[in-house]
Design an enzyme around this catalytic site. Structure first.
Site, PDB file in Angstrom:
ATOM      1  N   VAL A 112       8.719   4.554  28.533  1.00 21.23           N
ATOM      2  CA  VAL A 112       9.205   4.517  27.146  1.00 21.23           C
ATOM      3  C   VAL A 112      10.420   5.432  26.983  1.00 21.23           C
ATOM      4  CG1 VAL A 112       8.587   5.071  24.756  1.00 21.23           C
ATOM      5  CG2 VAL A 112       6.963   3.851  26.209  1.00 21.23           C
ATOM      6  N   THR A 144       0.531   9.941  27.315  1.00 24.65           N
ATOM      7  CA  THR A 144      -0.734  10.270  26.648  1.00 24.65           C
ATOM      8  C   THR A 144      -1.852   9.599  27.456  1.00 24.65           C
ATOM      9  OG1 THR A 144      -0.340   8.380  25.162  1.00 24.65           O
ATOM     10  CG2 THR A 144       0.129  10.562  24.284  1.00 24.65           C
ATOM     11  N   GLU A 200       6.253  -3.940  29.898  1.00 26.21           N
ATOM     12  CA  GLU A 200       6.892  -3.764  31.195  1.00 26.21           C
ATOM     13  C   GLU A 200       7.449  -5.098  31.654  1.00 26.21           C
ATOM     14  OE1 GLU A 200       4.558  -1.795  34.151  1.00 26.21           O
ATOM     15  OE2 GLU A 200       3.805  -0.348  32.701  1.00 26.21           O
ATOM     16  N   ASN A 258      -2.384  -3.139  19.741  1.00 25.06           N
ATOM     17  CA  ASN A 258      -2.760  -3.277  21.146  1.00 25.06           C
ATOM     18  C   ASN A 258      -4.226  -3.676  21.299  1.00 25.06           C
ATOM     19  OD1 ASN A 258      -0.327  -2.950  22.297  1.00 25.06           O
ATOM     20  ND2 ASN A 258      -0.721  -0.958  23.229  1.00 25.06           N
ATOM     21  N   CYS A 260      -1.251   0.316  29.398  1.00 28.65           N
ATOM     22  CA  CYS A 260      -1.452   0.413  27.948  1.00 28.65           C
ATOM     23  C   CYS A 260      -2.790  -0.111  27.464  1.00 28.65           C
ATOM     24  CB  CYS A 260      -0.332  -0.321  27.226  1.00 28.65           C
ATOM     25  SG  CYS A 260       1.237   0.514  27.417  1.00 28.65           S
TER      26      CYS A 260
END
Ligand code: UDX
Length: 457
Positions: A12, A87, A155, A211, A263
């Site tokens: 990111v 994270t 991605e 998500n 993710c």
């Protein structure tokens, strides 16, 4: 020229830095990893992402993009500071916030005048308040604002996703900071990209909720696929029939081996942990990742159905990365497959267009091959794990003769069952009836509809 500091040079961070410099801002990307910065300064791009290297080179050449370990200087010199650090998940699924909090303390330590701190990392709802508190404690005398601006890039299409997002989400606590960040994105909203302008908490929640729903769609269609198998239905037709309902939409409805990547698994676990921490019952959200794990294990069970006990067998895997067009192996369904096969005494031969080097480091006993045909040589079965484009037009006849036994488990429904049967393959896929050579199977509508393509798209 607006000056921007981007903290964190992961996926990111690098894409944000490159794109914001392309908008004409002066961007300094910083990282605590001095080696990574040294590589970036030497012109090395540490991730495989179409278009990123060209964009970086162009903007470095124009003096708008630079990399530095001098974090204090970069903070002092910037009007806006974007936090794009990792994270990661902790073992219990909770989100590890240590990098974000460390970035907040660092900003507090070095800022000397008003700053807008924009959080791009995926963080639990409530983080904005915590980050503000940390900065205030570290630097009580200096004014600042916190803005949440989650990133939705995928991605493999990260630059395109950044430049042409479905929407921009910006959450702020006051008009001054909201307008400043909206202004950073002027080149995008001039292109009519819709904007969701909201408070910090809602912006933080949007990312997790989006998500989790995308992951739910995948797990949902995977469970539907399994029911299809029990009753002879075809999941590709079912997904198309569902997806044409505009309330559902056709995307993220491809049944397969389960989702992977950096993710979905992490964010779904994160949202489940956020709910538990807030003492909120969320049975649906708690069950998304377990459903995905079940799907991965189901693929292993299907392979067992195809070849019997794994001990002494040779299995060919085509595709290792968690999806096509990336060398990323994080949480890839192929990993559990390799581990189970090797643990049970099978030899695993593999081919992937981009991720073999990484896979070899993880599994020294993996036999990495230079082509799909080589990987198939002498194998008792072939498992297609990732739908790379180059597998769509593969020479199936050559594969057939390379294999010791022409058995295939197609975890991405890439080929047409009837055609595979006619070529002599014993063929299992996901949510579609199995096909075996010589087996009398009732003809299905999908058998005579143009190789299934009419059903698929
Ligand atoms: C995802 C989100 O799409 C993005 O918005 C977010 O910012 C980061 O997470 P990414 O992880 O790059 O992006 O991959 P994505 O293309 O969404 O695919 C995730 C996984 O789901 C892959 O393993 C893919 O194979 C799987 N998938 C996707 C399916 O199994 N079926 C589908 O229909 C779609």
């Amino acid at each position: 020229m607006r000056s921007i500091c981007v903290m964190g040079t992961g996926y990111v961070g690098l894409v944000t830095g490159a794109c914001l410099s392309d908008f004409g801002n002066a961007v300094t990307c910083v990282d605590i990893d001095a080696q990574r910065i040294a590589r970036l300064k030497a012109g090395e791009v540490p991730i495989y992402e179409p278009g990123l290297e060209e964009m970086m080179t162009r903007n470095i050449g124009r003096g708008r993009l630079s990399f530095s370990t001098e974090i204090p200087f970069a903070i002092k010199a910037s009007q806006l500071i974007f936090i794009a650090v990792g994270t990661p998940s902790m073992p219990d699924g909770d989100v590890d916030m240590s990098y974000v909090f460390e970035a907040a303390r660092t900003i507090g330590r070095y800022m000397e005048d008003y700053k807008i701190i924009v959080n791009k990392s995926t963080v639990p709802v409530g983080t904005g308040v915590q980050v503000a508190e940390l900065i205030r404690q570290t630097q009580p005398g200096v004014d600042f604002d916190i803005v949440s601006n989650p990133e939705f890039l995928r991605e493999g299409s990260a630059i395109d996703d950044f430049m042409h997002p479905d929407r921009l989400v910006i959450g702020a606590g006051n008009q001054r900071s909201l307008e400043a960040v909206v202004d950073v994105y002027r080149p995008l909203y001039q292109n009519d990209i819709p904007m969701v302008l909201t408070d910090v908490e809602s912006a933080e929640m949007i990312k997790y909720a989006a998500n989790a729903l995308l992951a739910t769609k995948i797990s949902f269609i995977n469970e539907i696929a399994n029911i299809c198998e029990a009753y002879g239905a075809d999941v590709t037709a079912v997904a198309r029939g569902m997806g044409l309902d505009q309330r559902i939409g056709p995307r993220n409805l491809s049944a397969g081996a389960g989702y992977g990547g950096s993710c979905f698994p992490k964010d779904v676990a994160g949202l489940a942990a956020i709910a538990r921490k807030g003492q909120v019952d969320s049975p649906l959200i708690q069950s998304i990742n377990p459903s995905n794990g079940h799907q991965r294990r189901r693929m292993i069970a299907k392979l067992r159905e195809l070849v019997g006990p794994f001990s002494g067998r040779t299995i060919c895997l085509l595709g290792l990365s968690f999806k096509p067009d990336t060398d990323d192996l994080r949480e890839a369904p192929a990993l559990e497959m390799i581990e189970t096969l090797q643990a049970e005494g099978a030899t695993v031969r593999a081919y992937d267009p981009a991720s073999m080097e990484k896979a070899q480091q993880l599994y020294p006993n993996l036999v990495c091959c230079e082509s799909p045909y080589r990987a198939a040589e002498g194998a008792d079965a072939l498992v297609l794990m990732t739908e790379w484009n180059e597998f769509r037009n593969i020479d199936l006849a050559v594969l057939h003769s390379a294999l010791k036994a022409p058995r295939m488990l197609d975890c991405r429904n890439l080929y047409h069952p009837r055609q595979m049967q006619e070529m002599g393959f014993e063929y299992l896929s996901v949510g579609r009836p199995p096909r075996r050579p010589g087996q009398e199977t009732p003809e299905k509508t999908s058998d005579w509809l143009l190789g299934g393509y009419m059903l698929r798209r």
